[in-house]
Design a protein around this motif. Structure first.
Motif, PDB file in Angstrom:
ATOM      1  N   ALA A 132      12.200  32.153  54.330  1.00  0.00           N
ATOM      2  CA  ALA A 132      10.781  32.008  55.311  1.00  0.00           C
ATOM      3  C   ALA A 132      11.460  32.270  56.260  1.00  0.00           C
ATOM      4  N   HIS A 133      12.944  33.117  56.964  1.00  0.00           N
ATOM      5  CA  HIS A 133      12.969  34.245  57.419  1.00  0.00           C
ATOM      6  C   HIS A 133      13.603  35.844  56.860  1.00  0.00           C
ATOM      7  N   ASN A 134      12.843  35.826  56.027  1.00  0.00           N
ATOM      8  CA  ASN A 134      13.583  36.532  55.128  1.00  0.00           C
ATOM      9  C   ASN A 134      15.373  37.263  55.621  1.00  0.00           C
ATOM     10  N   VAL A 135      16.079  36.651  54.664  1.00  0.00           N
ATOM     11  CA  VAL A 135      17.799  37.117  55.155  1.00  0.00           C
ATOM     12  C   VAL A 135      18.131  37.027  53.589  1.00  0.00           C
ATOM     13  N   ALA A 136      18.543  38.192  53.718  1.00  0.00           N
ATOM     14  CA  ALA A 136      19.154  38.879  52.735  1.00  0.00           C
ATOM     15  C   ALA A 136      19.720  38.037  51.758  1.00  0.00           C
ATOM     16  N   GLU A 137      20.776  37.637  52.378  1.00  0.00           N
ATOM     17  CA  GLU A 137      22.185  36.684  51.536  1.00  0.00           C
ATOM     18  C   GLU A 137      22.471  35.892  53.018  1.00  0.00           C
ATOM     19  N   HIS A 138      22.669  34.765  51.734  1.00  0.00           N
ATOM     20  CA  HIS A 138      22.516  33.080  52.906  1.00  0.00           C
ATOM     21  C   HIS A 138      23.801  32.316  52.483  1.00  0.00           C
ATOM     22  N   ASP A 139      24.376  31.830  52.764  1.00  0.00           N
ATOM     23  CA  ASP A 139      25.498  30.954  52.276  1.00  0.00           C
ATOM     24  C   ASP A 139      25.013  29.356  52.978  1.00  0.00           C
ATOM     25  N   THR A 140      25.022  28.691  52.116  1.00  0.00           N
ATOM     26  CA  THR A 140      23.912  27.825  52.002  1.00  0.00           C
ATOM     27  C   THR A 140      24.784  25.837  52.420  1.00  0.00           C
ATOM     28  N   ASP A 141      25.625  26.058  52.650  1.00  0.00           N
ATOM     29  CA  ASP A 141      26.702  24.754  52.723  1.00  0.00           C
ATOM     30  C   ASP A 141      27.873  24.805  53.416  1.00  0.00           C
ATOM     31  N   PRO A 142      28.594  24.102  53.578  1.00  0.00           N
ATOM     32  CA  PRO A 142      29.569  24.168  54.388  1.00  0.00           C
ATOM     33  C   PRO A 142      30.463  24.961  53.714  1.00  0.00           C
ATOM     34  N   HIS A 143      30.633  24.220  52.435  1.00  0.00           N
ATOM     35  CA  HIS A 143      31.847  24.679  51.393  1.00  0.00           C
ATOM     36  C   HIS A 143      31.967  26.224  51.333  1.00  0.00           C
ATOM     37  N   SER A 144      30.363  27.418  50.656  1.00  0.00           N
ATOM     38  CA  SER A 144      29.952  28.478  51.025  1.00  0.00           C
ATOM     39  C   SER A 144      30.922  29.205  52.323  1.00  0.00           C
ATOM     40  N   VAL A 145      30.373  28.333  53.463  1.00  0.00           N
ATOM     41  CA  VAL A 145      30.608  28.988  54.533  1.00  0.00           C
ATOM     42  C   VAL A 145      32.240  29.407  55.293  1.00  0.00           C
ATOM     43  N   ALA A 146      32.918  27.925  54.460  1.00  0.00           N
ATOM     44  CA  ALA A 146      34.884  28.233  54.325  1.00  0.00           C
ATOM     45  C   ALA A 146      35.444  29.779  53.787  1.00  0.00           C
ATOM     46  N   VAL A 147      34.318  29.340  52.538  1.00  0.00           N
ATOM     47  CA  VAL A 147      35.283  30.270  51.738  1.00  0.00           C
ATOM     48  C   VAL A 147      35.001  31.605  52.255  1.00  0.00           C
ATOM     49  N   ARG A 148      33.980  32.133  52.890  1.00  0.00           N
ATOM     50  CA  ARG A 148      33.498  33.179  53.682  1.00  0.00           C
ATOM     51  C   ARG A 148      34.123  33.225  54.618  1.00  0.00           C
ATOM     52  N   ALA A 149      34.482  32.524  55.304  1.00  0.00           N
ATOM     53  CA  ALA A 149      35.600  32.333  56.619  1.00  0.00           C
ATOM     54  C   ALA A 149      36.576  32.644  56.421  1.00  0.00           C
ATOM     55  N   ASN A 150      36.966  31.953  55.058  1.00  0.00           N
ATOM     56  CA  ASN A 150      38.458  32.107  54.254  1.00  0.00           C
ATOM     57  C   ASN A 150      39.112  33.960  54.227  1.00  0.00           C
ATOM     58  N   LEU A 151      37.858  34.355  53.529  1.00  0.00           N
ATOM     59  CA  LEU A 151      37.972  35.207  52.709  1.00  0.00           C
ATOM     60  C   LEU A 151      38.425  36.376  54.176  1.00  0.00           C
ATOM     61  N   ALA A 152      37.211  36.457  54.964  1.00  0.00           N
ATOM     62  CA  ALA A 152      37.702  37.272  55.702  1.00  0.00           C
ATOM     63  C   ALA A 152      38.535  36.990  56.592  1.00  0.00           C
ATOM     64  N   ARG A 153      39.425  35.923  56.893  1.00  0.00           N
ATOM     65  CA  ARG A 153      41.025  36.029  57.688  1.00  0.00           C
ATOM     66  C   ARG A 153      41.875  36.260  56.634  1.00  0.00           C
ATOM     67  N   ASP A 154      41.476  35.683  55.882  1.00  0.00           N
ATOM     68  CA  ASP A 154      42.517  36.178  55.141  1.00  0.00           C
ATOM     69  C   ASP A 154      42.923  35.946  53.787  1.00  0.00           C
ATOM     70  N   PRO A 155      42.099  37.387  53.170  1.00  0.00           N
ATOM     71  CA  PRO A 155      41.796  37.822  51.855  1.00  0.00           C
ATOM     72  C   PRO A 155      42.339  37.778  50.424  1.00  0.00           C
ATOM     73  N   ALA A 156      43.738  37.960  50.895  1.00  0.00           N
ATOM     74  CA  ALA A 156      45.271  37.613  50.129  1.00  0.00           C
ATOM     75  C   ALA A 156      46.080  36.429  49.529  1.00  0.00           C
ATOM     76  N   GLY A 157      45.712  35.741  50.530  1.00  0.00           N
ATOM     77  CA  GLY A 157      45.643  34.317  50.682  1.00  0.00           C
ATOM     78  C   GLY A 157      44.911  33.436  49.916  1.00  0.00           C
ATOM     79  N   LEU A 158      43.206  33.724  50.144  1.00  0.00           N
ATOM     80  CA  LEU A 158      42.458  33.011  49.272  1.00  0.00           C
ATOM     81  C   LEU A 158      42.705  33.246  48.019  1.00  0.00           C
ATOM     82  N   ALA A 159      42.809  34.989  47.907  1.00  0.00           N
ATOM     83  CA  ALA A 159      42.979  34.567  46.098  1.00  0.00           C
ATOM     84  C   ALA A 159      44.009  34.230  45.310  1.00  0.00           C
TER      85      ALA A 159
END
Length: 245
Positions: free
Chosen positions: A209-236
């Protein structure tokens, strides 16, 4: 696009996140929802809840003939929800089923592409609308213990970007949903707090409805996105450690 009064088709709409979308679409005032399911009987049981607005469709997204028939039968669709997915729970290298990754790719990537190719002209002919691709946090970070599932979702995410550019002149939007752990049969092996299927359906419809191209839908996906931005090597490294867990 407006969800109220839209006509939607949801692949894998008989259970899990697909059913969550069906239920949310009804609550948001959709005029009709087609429930795509490999087992039409399962879909018909869901459709019996609201026979005026729900209709079950026999649909295996890897079967070109069934996809073609669905596009012809559902000629009033303005919203396609590509939800059908496969997770075989086999590794890429150390596996007793080397064809598992191919089957996952057939459903999660080629099935999504086949449905979009079939329904984009239908949506355009009805004045425009949207395609929603239900992806995964495994589409933004490689998850080794999920084998071919994560690579197939990476591919589907890239396809979403490409299709968004191609379909824009047709007045057909494309929204990619990055979904974390949800209470479904597919995620029984995941031991974290999980969202409910309807939470994903609600978030997905909001994004459309808001024409969002990509959306993190839930707390877990938001956390994964944040961890990827903060420490990609650590997440890997954390993802790799799960192979031995």
């Amino acid at each position: 696009m407006k969800i109220e009064n839209c006509v939607a088709i949801v692949t894998g709409g008989n259970r899990g996140i697909g059913l969550g979308f069906v239920e949310e679409l009804l609550d948001h005032g959709a005029r009709r929802v087609y429930i795509g399911s490999r087992d039409k009987e399962d879909g018909e049981q869901i459709a019996a809840r609201d026979p005026d607005r729900l209709k079950a469709i026999q649909l295996d997204v890897t079967d070109a003939d069934q996809v073609r028939v669905a596009a012809s039968a559902c000629s009033d669709v303005t919203l396609l929800v590509n939800n059908a997915g496969m997770f075989v729970n086999e590794r890429l290298y150390k596996t007793d089923d080397p064809d598992a990754a191919r089957r996952e790719m057939e459903v999660n990537f080629f099935g999504l592409l086949s449905m979009t190719r079939a329904f984009a002209p239908v949506i355009e002919s009805n004045g425009g609308g949207a395609v929603v691709n239900v992806l995964s946090a495994g589409a933004i970070v490689g998850v080794p213990n999920m084998g071919g599932y994560s690579p197939s979702k990476f591919a589907a995410r890239a396809a979403s970007d490409c299709l968004r550019a191609e379909l824009a002149p047709m007045n057909v939007g494309v929204t990619a949903l990055i979904v974390g752990s949800v209470e479904t049969r597919m995620s029984e092996h995941v031991k974290v707090k999980k969202s409910q299927p309807r939470d994903i359906g609600k978030a997905g419809l909001w994004a459309v409805a808001h024409n969002v191209a990509e959306h993190d839908t839930d707390p877990h996906s938001v956390a994964v996105r944040a961890n990827l931005a903060r420490d990609p090597a650590g997440l890997a490294a954390a993802m790799a450690a799960r192979l031995d867990a």
